[in-house]
Enzyme design. Sequence first.
Site, PDB file in Angstrom:
ATOM      1  CB  CYS A   1      -0.917   0.009   1.265  1.00 35.34           C
ATOM      2  SG  CYS A   1      -1.791  -1.536   1.562  1.00 35.34           S
TER       3      CYS A   1
ATOM      4  NE  ARG B   1       4.563   1.760  -1.381  1.00 38.75           N
ATOM      5  CZ  ARG B   1       5.759   1.294  -1.215  1.00 38.75           C
ATOM      6  NH1 ARG B   1       6.756   2.096  -1.737  1.00 38.75           N
ATOM      7  NH2 ARG B   1       6.034   0.658  -0.360  1.00 38.75           N
TER       8      ARG B   1
ATOM      9  CD1 TRP C   1      -2.057  -5.099  -4.488  1.00 36.39           C
ATOM     10  CD2 TRP C   1      -1.800  -6.469  -2.584  1.00 36.39           C
ATOM     11  NE1 TRP C   1      -2.067  -6.538  -4.863  1.00 36.39           N
ATOM     12  CE2 TRP C   1      -1.673  -7.274  -3.650  1.00 36.39           C
ATOM     13  CE3 TRP C   1      -1.562  -7.030  -1.394  1.00 36.39           C
ATOM     14  CZ2 TRP C   1      -1.373  -8.653  -3.764  1.00 36.39           C
ATOM     15  CZ3 TRP C   1      -1.233  -8.362  -1.084  1.00 36.39           C
ATOM     16  CH2 TRP C   1      -1.235  -8.985  -2.514  1.00 36.39           C
TER      17      TRP C   1
ATOM     18  CG  ASN D   1       2.673  -0.575   3.171  1.00 36.40           C
ATOM     19  OD1 ASN D   1       2.163  -1.758   2.919  1.00 36.40           O
ATOM     20  ND2 ASN D   1       3.650   0.093   2.823  1.00 36.40           N
ATOM     21  N   GLY D   2       1.488  -3.193   5.629  1.00 31.28           N
ATOM     22  CA  GLY D   2       1.781  -4.458   6.297  1.00 31.28           C
ATOM     23  C   GLY D   2       0.732  -5.309   6.763  1.00 31.28           C
TER      24      GLY D   2
ATOM     25  CD  GLU E   1      11.083 -11.541 -16.034  1.00 29.67           C
ATOM     26  OE1 GLU E   1      11.079 -12.521 -15.099  1.00 29.67           O
ATOM     27  OE2 GLU E   1      10.826 -10.512 -15.997  1.00 29.67           O
TER      28      GLU E   1
ATOM     29  CE  LYS F   1       8.520  -8.474 -17.122  1.00 27.90           C
ATOM     30  NZ  LYS F   1       8.513  -9.115 -15.678  1.00 27.90           N
TER      31      LYS F   1
ATOM     32  CD  GLU G   1       5.095 -10.090 -13.373  1.00 27.55           C
ATOM     33  OE1 GLU G   1       5.133  -9.769 -12.120  1.00 27.55           O
ATOM     34  OE2 GLU G   1       5.416  -9.926 -14.367  1.00 27.55           O
TER      35      GLU G   1
ATOM     36  CG  HIS H   1      12.498 -36.237 -17.725  1.00 29.42           C
ATOM     37  ND1 HIS H   1      13.110 -37.512 -17.806  1.00 29.42           N
ATOM     38  CD2 HIS H   1      13.685 -35.582 -18.027  1.00 29.42           C
ATOM     39  CE1 HIS H   1      14.385 -37.604 -18.364  1.00 29.42           C
ATOM     40  NE2 HIS H   1      14.821 -36.451 -18.350  1.00 29.42           N
TER      41      HIS H   1
ATOM     42  CE  LYS I   1       7.932  -1.706  -9.749  1.00 33.51           C
ATOM     43  NZ  LYS I   1       8.383  -2.863 -11.010  1.00 33.51           N
TER      44      LYS I   1
HETATM   45  C1  G6P Z   1       6.663  -8.136  -7.153  1.00 35.83           C
HETATM   46  C2  G6P Z   1       6.724  -7.502  -8.734  1.00 35.83           C
HETATM   47  C3  G6P Z   1       7.717  -8.084  -9.389  1.00 35.83           C
HETATM   48  C4  G6P Z   1       8.928  -8.347  -8.541  1.00 35.83           C
HETATM   49  C5  G6P Z   1       8.889  -8.944  -7.323  1.00 35.83           C
HETATM   50  C6  G6P Z   1       9.954  -8.786  -6.643  1.00 35.83           C
HETATM   51  O1  G6P Z   1       5.992  -9.445  -7.369  1.00 35.83           O
HETATM   52  O2  G6P Z   1       5.356  -7.343  -9.266  1.00 35.83           O
HETATM   53  O3  G6P Z   1       7.908  -7.366 -10.480  1.00 35.83           O
HETATM   54  O4  G6P Z   1       9.832  -8.900  -9.442  1.00 35.83           O
HETATM   55  O5  G6P Z   1       7.719  -8.175  -6.408  1.00 35.83           O
HETATM   56  O6  G6P Z   1      10.247  -7.238  -6.446  1.00 35.83           O
HETATM   57  P1  G6P Z   1      11.688  -6.768  -5.844  1.00 35.83           P
HETATM   58  O7  G6P Z   1      11.581  -5.233  -5.557  1.00 35.83           O
HETATM   59  O8  G6P Z   1      12.174  -7.185  -4.708  1.00 35.83           O
HETATM   60  O9  G6P Z   1      12.695  -6.879  -6.907  1.00 35.83           O
END
Ligand code: G6P
Length: 612
Positions: A2, A27, A76, A102-103, A485, A489, A492, A508, A607
């Site tokens: 948040c 955030r 969030w 937040n938390g 990755e 992506k 996400e 396998h 984020k």
């Molecule tokens: C969230 C974001 C990802 C990111 C991950 C780790 O899940 O959506 O894009 O890779 O956190 O975040 P950091 O800030 O620790 O790289």
Amino acid sequence: MCGIIGVTGSDDPFGLILDGLTLLEYRGYDSAGVALVTGRELWRRRSAIRGESIGELLRLGPTAPVARAGIGHTRWATHGAPTEHNAHPHVDCTGRVAVVHNGIIENHREIAAKLDAEGHTRTSETDSEVVAHLVEAELASGADLFEAVQRCAKVLRGDFALAFMSADEPEVLVATRRSSPLIVGRTDSIGLVSSDISAVLGTTRELYAIGDDEVAEVRPGSIRIVDAEGSTVDPVPLRVSWGVRAALREGYEDFMSKEIHEQPRALADTLVGRILPEGTTELEELEIPAEELASIGRVIVIACGSSYHAGLAGRAALESWAKVPCTVEIASEFRYRDPVIDASTLVLAISQSGETVDTFHALREAKRRGARTIVLTNVVDSLMAREADGVLYTRAGPEIGVASTKCHTAQIVLLQVFALHLALIRRQLTPEQAAVIGARIASLPGLVERAVGQFDTYRATAEQLAEVNDVFFLGRGHGYPVALEGALKLKELAYVRAEGYPAGEMKHGPISLIDRHAVVVVVATRGALFEKLLANIEEVRARGATVVVLCDEGDEEAGELADIVLEVPAVDEMVAAAVCVVPFQVLAYAIARARGNDVDRPRNLAKVVTVE
Ligand code: G6P
């Protein structure tokens, strides 16, 4: 997750809070809210229109009362659905105390039961609201807001950043934190609280960190901080390396496409001054003496999400160049194992934000067990940067799009520089070898620029795949982290089921899933395992899958096996990941856009993940 902002001493706290919330929205964006003290009353408005709440609050601007102070929040959801009554700020029974959080308050059920028995009326399902009622009880027993927060913080368990205001102390904001980040700032006449530097940079660059369990009192133009024992502490000034403009969209359709295009610059900035022409390296913030690094017995990389994939992409360089054993671990798992760590273990945390709670706690745990620690992060003076023994800063500028792009590639490249650095300290490379490797790393911004230059081509290709529902991403060696990755992506952003898999492992088990409905994307740029990979492509082709091949420009042998081709400039496999990942970023971006998804704010994600 948040976002928190608080302002006191301003003629327009509502405007400043809304500007801040707009910058903090990345955030969390389930809902948002603001509380202002007007006269001796609290005025509160909240909205829970996903992605539109801040716009809704902005429309209230003209009706906001005259005030000097206020707090705001963008959420969030963790506890309780993203509804208006669960949105922050939360208030106590009297409606005179407001809090943003937040938390996670881990003992909120216990506290709520006690408060309910005492006759408090709670109106939300959140863990956060209990804090307002706890403060209410302390105020009723004669404490002022500052004392009330000090006492209340002592009974809370979990990770939190909290900011409070009270109608009875109109110009005072009180803030406290444990693990979750929170900063305070001031000008001569204004006081600020925020979870994020970028939200207050437009007002001041005079910013200070609040330490774990410290409580800050913020008044117009002044800040007082005390520690958990009540002793006054000297605030630690934060170094601020970004300007306000870096967090603006500047003509791009969205932050994600802006940040994909910024990658050549992000990589070039990250490399400035770090690789010298003869292949030697300079990493001045590392702070761990060379002789200690030379004696490291092994490296454990800990990270989450895309940062974890960056760790996997850098592992080969640590092993092959520096000849140091390296494992890469998911931070949330590492923390709760019983990892064997000693003083010769180097734990390297990778985190774009520097505050992901899983990585932060894993880093703390490693330190507690005696490891040397380094954090590779994009945020100067972030939580983890302050926690670790040494720091490696990527210089990608603020990343706003939730899915990491420029920070991810900058992490990979910086990890490769670190591997070269370690290899030189450990005398594992000849000067000639180091010079060749150094030149390869130094060429990456240019190569990534060529890949980014094909954005429109990749996008047009990707649009042919707009209807996909299930995709395998395969790779071997350097291509495997890229495949992971690519799959992440797509999940996400496009909300498409996607799996990243080592190509050699398909036989396998997962190959049973391949039929003519399957879409298989293969990283088939040249490297030691190229021939073997071609065989793996044949295996999925033989079962009727649609095959998308990512290959070197003009590589007919790989291209011939493909239904769809994505090309990147050829590059040595040891440093290829940062180049190869670019088309996959665009692939996910384009499919998500074609489906009408919000690429900067994908559903259910945030984020900065400050909950476990
Ligand atoms: C969230 C974001 C990802 C990111 C991950 C780790 O899940 O959506 O894009 O890779 O956190 O975040 P950091 O800030 O620790 O790289």
